[in-house]
Design a protein around this motif. Structure first.
Motif, PDB file in Angstrom:
ATOM      1  N   GLU A  46       0.849  -1.338   0.030  1.00 40.91           N
ATOM      2  CA  GLU A  46       0.028   0.063  -0.019  1.00 40.91           C
ATOM      3  C   GLU A  46       0.800   1.113  -0.118  1.00 40.91           C
ATOM      4  N   HIS A  59       2.051  14.125  -0.703  1.00 39.05           N
ATOM      5  CA  HIS A  59       0.764  13.261  -0.485  1.00 39.05           C
ATOM      6  C   HIS A  59       1.059  12.473   0.884  1.00 39.05           C
ATOM      7  N   TYR A  60      -0.273  12.119   1.415  1.00 36.68           N
ATOM      8  CA  TYR A  60       0.190  10.828   2.303  1.00 36.68           C
ATOM      9  C   TYR A  60      -1.126  10.030   2.539  1.00 36.68           C
ATOM     10  N   ALA A  61      -1.249   8.807   2.675  1.00 30.86           N
ATOM     11  CA  ALA A  61      -2.230   7.981   2.704  1.00 30.86           C
ATOM     12  C   ALA A  61      -3.100   8.477   3.923  1.00 30.86           C
ATOM     13  N   ASP A  62      -4.282   8.499   4.095  1.00 33.14           N
ATOM     14  CA  ASP A  62      -5.085   8.892   5.119  1.00 33.14           C
ATOM     15  C   ASP A  62      -4.699   7.853   6.715  1.00 33.14           C
ATOM     16  N   SER A  63      -4.205   6.884   6.404  1.00 33.49           N
ATOM     17  CA  SER A  63      -3.811   6.093   7.538  1.00 33.49           C
ATOM     18  C   SER A  63      -2.531   6.502   8.359  1.00 33.49           C
ATOM     19  N   LYS A  65      -1.776  10.121   7.762  1.00 38.40           N
ATOM     20  CA  LYS A  65      -1.580  11.714   7.704  1.00 38.40           C
ATOM     21  C   LYS A  65      -1.633  12.265   9.088  1.00 38.40           C
ATOM     22  N   GLY A  66      -0.791  13.030   9.323  1.00 40.19           N
ATOM     23  CA  GLY A  66      -0.606  13.723  10.820  1.00 40.19           C
ATOM     24  C   GLY A  66       0.352  12.914  11.567  1.00 40.19           C
ATOM     25  N   ARG A  67       0.984  11.683  11.280  1.00 46.33           N
ATOM     26  CA  ARG A  67       1.911  10.810  12.009  1.00 46.33           C
ATOM     27  C   ARG A  67       2.997  10.857  11.265  1.00 46.33           C
TER      28      ARG A  67
END
Length: 124
Positions: A46, A59-63, A65-67
């Protein structure tokens, strides 16, 4: 050809942090966008994060994002993935990959060069 070598993986407790590095050699690193992917046992690979060649588009995967934070230092031919607040579900082999294609590319099929991967294990 671009050769990529990941490092920085390991075992960490939940809530901990790791910083992965992706050292590139061969063709001009700054000509390629860099992506991070991961594959957990029994699961498909993934997308995790992507950074354009000049670090303008990220861009980041939602899982994650923020970490997680992706970055690169073209002068050092190295990309990074800073991973904070790690959780057991982040356990996987992490791969860096490079593509000469522009624009958001979230599928591994668009990436031409891959590293060998580094294991990240997060214990609960």
């Amino acid at each position: 050809q671009v050769q990529l070598v990941e490092s920085g993986g390991g075992l960490v407790q939940a809530g901990g942090s790791l910083r992965l590095s992706c050292a590139a050699s061969g063709r001009t690193f700054s000509n390629y966008a860099l992506g991070w992917f991961r594959q957990a046992p029994g699961k498909e690979r993934e997308f995790v994060a992507r950074i354009s060649y000049a670090s303008v588009n990220i861009h980041y995967a939602d899982s994650v994002k923020g970490r997680f934070t992706i970055s690169r230092d073209n002068a050092k031919n190295t990309g990074y993935l800073q991973m904070n607040s790690l959780q057991p579900e982040d356990t996987a082999v992490y791969y860096c990959a490079a593509t000469s294609l522009t624009g958001p590319r979230f599928s591994g099929e668009f990436y031409d060069y891959w590293g060998q991967g580094t294991q990240v294990t997060v214990s609960s």
